[in-house]
Design an enzyme around this catalytic site. Sequence first.
Site, PDB file in Angstrom:
ATOM      1  N   ARG A  79      13.712   4.246  12.386  1.00 47.37           N
ATOM      2  CA  ARG A  79      12.188   5.036  12.388  1.00 47.37           C
ATOM      3  C   ARG A  79      11.478   4.471  13.549  1.00 47.37           C
ATOM      4  NH1 ARG A  79       9.690   4.651   6.621  1.00 47.37           N
ATOM      5  NH2 ARG A  79       8.400   6.573   7.502  1.00 47.37           N
ATOM      6  N   ALA A 104       3.334  -0.936   4.548  1.00 44.73           N
ATOM      7  CA  ALA A 104       2.804  -1.076   6.127  1.00 44.73           C
ATOM      8  C   ALA A 104       2.511  -2.661   6.446  1.00 44.73           C
ATOM      9  CB  ALA A 104       1.614  -0.233   6.339  1.00 44.73           C
ATOM     10  N   ASN A 136       8.177  -5.602  -1.309  1.00 41.07           N
ATOM     11  CA  ASN A 136       7.958  -4.567  -0.460  1.00 41.07           C
ATOM     12  C   ASN A 136       6.656  -4.637   0.220  1.00 41.07           C
ATOM     13  OD1 ASN A 136       8.009  -2.114   1.154  1.00 41.07           O
ATOM     14  ND2 ASN A 136       9.054  -1.048  -0.235  1.00 41.07           N
ATOM     15  N   ARG A 194       7.857   0.040  13.304  1.00 36.61           N
ATOM     16  CA  ARG A 194       8.259  -0.307  11.911  1.00 36.61           C
ATOM     17  C   ARG A 194       9.511  -1.395  12.207  1.00 36.61           C
ATOM     18  NH1 ARG A 194       5.791   3.318   8.366  1.00 36.61           N
ATOM     19  NH2 ARG A 194       5.454   5.212   9.104  1.00 36.61           N
ATOM     20  N   ARG A 207       4.679  10.849  -2.359  1.00 41.71           N
ATOM     21  CA  ARG A 207       4.764  10.493  -1.018  1.00 41.71           C
ATOM     22  C   ARG A 207       5.858  10.722  -0.055  1.00 41.71           C
ATOM     23  NH1 ARG A 207       4.878   4.377   1.121  1.00 41.71           N
ATOM     24  NH2 ARG A 207       4.157   4.841   2.973  1.00 41.71           N
ATOM     25  N   ASP A 237       1.722 -15.989   6.011  1.00 43.25           N
ATOM     26  CA  ASP A 237       1.383 -17.373   5.672  1.00 43.25           C
ATOM     27  C   ASP A 237       1.375 -17.758   4.182  1.00 43.25           C
ATOM     28  OD1 ASP A 237       0.655 -18.016   8.146  1.00 43.25           O
ATOM     29  OD2 ASP A 237      -1.147 -17.659   8.073  1.00 43.25           O
ATOM     30  N   TYR A 275      11.181   8.796   0.990  1.00 46.57           N
ATOM     31  CA  TYR A 275      11.146   7.536   0.158  1.00 46.57           C
ATOM     32  C   TYR A 275      11.815   8.043  -1.279  1.00 46.57           C
ATOM     33  CZ  TYR A 275       8.047   5.605   3.435  1.00 46.57           C
ATOM     34  OH  TYR A 275       7.484   5.037   4.578  1.00 46.57           O
ATOM     35  N   HIS A 304       4.416  -4.744   8.780  1.00 46.27           N
ATOM     36  CA  HIS A 304       4.289  -4.986  10.206  1.00 46.27           C
ATOM     37  C   HIS A 304       3.061  -5.359  10.934  1.00 46.27           C
ATOM     38  CE1 HIS A 304       7.492  -2.027   9.280  1.00 46.27           C
ATOM     39  NE2 HIS A 304       6.674  -1.347   8.587  1.00 46.27           N
ATOM     40  N   GLU A 324      12.957  -9.472   0.966  1.00 42.99           N
ATOM     41  CA  GLU A 324      12.276  -8.053   1.465  1.00 42.99           C
ATOM     42  C   GLU A 324      12.852  -7.001   1.362  1.00 42.99           C
ATOM     43  OE1 GLU A 324      11.126  -8.904   5.660  1.00 42.99           O
ATOM     44  OE2 GLU A 324      10.666  -6.898   5.959  1.00 42.99           O
ATOM     45  N   PRO A 371       0.602  -1.220   0.123  1.00 38.70           N
ATOM     46  CA  PRO A 371       0.083   0.097  -0.040  1.00 38.70           C
ATOM     47  C   PRO A 371       0.864   1.185   0.195  1.00 38.70           C
ATOM     48  CG  PRO A 371      -0.131  -1.362   2.118  1.00 38.70           C
ATOM     49  CD  PRO A 371       0.419  -2.001   1.356  1.00 38.70           C
ATOM     50  N   ASN A 372       0.271   2.296  -0.933  1.00 34.86           N
ATOM     51  CA  ASN A 372       0.998   3.569  -0.902  1.00 34.86           C
ATOM     52  C   ASN A 372       2.121   3.783  -1.981  1.00 34.86           C
ATOM     53  OD1 ASN A 372      -1.069   4.779   0.907  1.00 34.86           O
ATOM     54  ND2 ASN A 372      -0.019   3.672   2.601  1.00 34.86           N
ATOM     55  N   HIS A 389      12.797  -2.700   1.667  1.00 34.45           N
ATOM     56  CA  HIS A 389      12.183  -1.301   2.270  1.00 34.45           C
ATOM     57  C   HIS A 389      13.273  -0.214   1.913  1.00 34.45           C
ATOM     58  CE1 HIS A 389       9.790  -3.502   4.868  1.00 34.45           C
ATOM     59  NE2 HIS A 389      10.654  -4.269   5.047  1.00 34.45           N
ATOM     60  N   ILE A 390      12.598   0.768   1.462  1.00 35.00           N
ATOM     61  CA  ILE A 390      13.136   1.717   0.604  1.00 35.00           C
ATOM     62  C   ILE A 390      13.918   2.683   1.750  1.00 35.00           C
ATOM     63  CG2 ILE A 390      12.909   3.846  -0.519  1.00 35.00           C
ATOM     64  CD1 ILE A 390      10.435   2.451  -1.818  1.00 35.00           C
ATOM     65  N   SER A 391      13.109   2.637   2.909  1.00 34.01           N
ATOM     66  CA  SER A 391      13.750   3.251   4.052  1.00 34.01           C
ATOM     67  C   SER A 391      14.326   2.657   4.994  1.00 34.01           C
ATOM     68  CB  SER A 391      12.781   4.303   4.715  1.00 34.01           C
ATOM     69  OG  SER A 391      11.683   3.536   5.201  1.00 34.01           O
TER      70      SER A 391
HETATM   71  C1  DQA Z   1       8.446   0.878   3.470  1.00 33.04           C
HETATM   72  C2  DQA Z   1       8.658   0.980   5.148  1.00 33.04           C
HETATM   73  C3  DQA Z   1       7.364   0.730   5.812  1.00 33.04           C
HETATM   74  O1  DQA Z   1       7.210   1.061   7.310  1.00 33.04           O
HETATM   75  C4  DQA Z   1       6.094   1.659   5.356  1.00 33.04           C
HETATM   76  O2  DQA Z   1       4.739   1.408   5.957  1.00 33.04           O
HETATM   77  C5  DQA Z   1       5.990   1.882   3.650  1.00 33.04           C
HETATM   78  C6  DQA Z   1       7.366   1.575   3.004  1.00 33.04           C
HETATM   79  C7  DQA Z   1       9.772   1.194   3.036  1.00 33.04           C
HETATM   80  O3  DQA Z   1       9.616   0.794   1.608  1.00 33.04           O
HETATM   81  O4  DQA Z   1      10.512   1.952   3.547  1.00 33.04           O
HETATM   82  O5  DQA Z   1       5.080   2.060   3.540  1.00 33.04           O
HETATM   83  O6  DQA Z   1       8.094  -0.472   3.301  1.00 33.04           O
END
Ligand code: DQA
Length: 146
Positions: free
Chosen positions: A108, A78, A75, A112, A19, A88, A24, A81, A99, A11-12, A101-103
């Site tokens: 943080r 959210a 990725n 997270r 964003r 599953d 990011y 978490h 896996e 999501p997002n 994560h950009i950040s």
């Molecule tokens: C994220 C980190 C997550 O905590 C966050 O909810 C995201 C992006 C990242 O790519 O850093 O939406 O997965």
Amino acid sequence: MPRTIHVLNGPNLNLLGQRQPEVYGRETLADVEAACAALGRELGVEVLLRQSNHEGQLIDWIHEARGAAAGIVINPAAFTHTSVALLDALNTFEGPVIEVHISNVHKREAFRHHSYVSLRADGVIAGCGTEGYLLALRRVASLTRG
Ligand code: DQA
């Protein structure tokens, strides 16, 4: 037949580039897709990048990857978490899972710092910006090279 690596985004991430660019970056998901496709050509793999804001859709795509994808780069955003259901689903997939994560999630908020997906992931890349996707693709390609 080239191997296919599925790159799934939660999501997002459709708003990547707009964003919170201070967190990011300014690259869009279309930029990431183009960079992944270019690297895929170099590595001799096909890359299928998808994004959804819906947990069930991501789960359906993981099921689709079973028997079809050489590996998954994910990725989960959210859902990382919160989602036992994604964990599953990934546990039903037989190939490597990386896996991304950009950040740097560990720099943080405390919520997270925990990832359900990490219980399944073969590798985790965080805080390398969108380059993390490319590092993850290289890893899946090397793990699945015949
Ligand atoms: C994220 C980190 C997550 O905590 C966050 O909810 C995201 C992006 C990242 O790519 O850093 O939406 O997965």
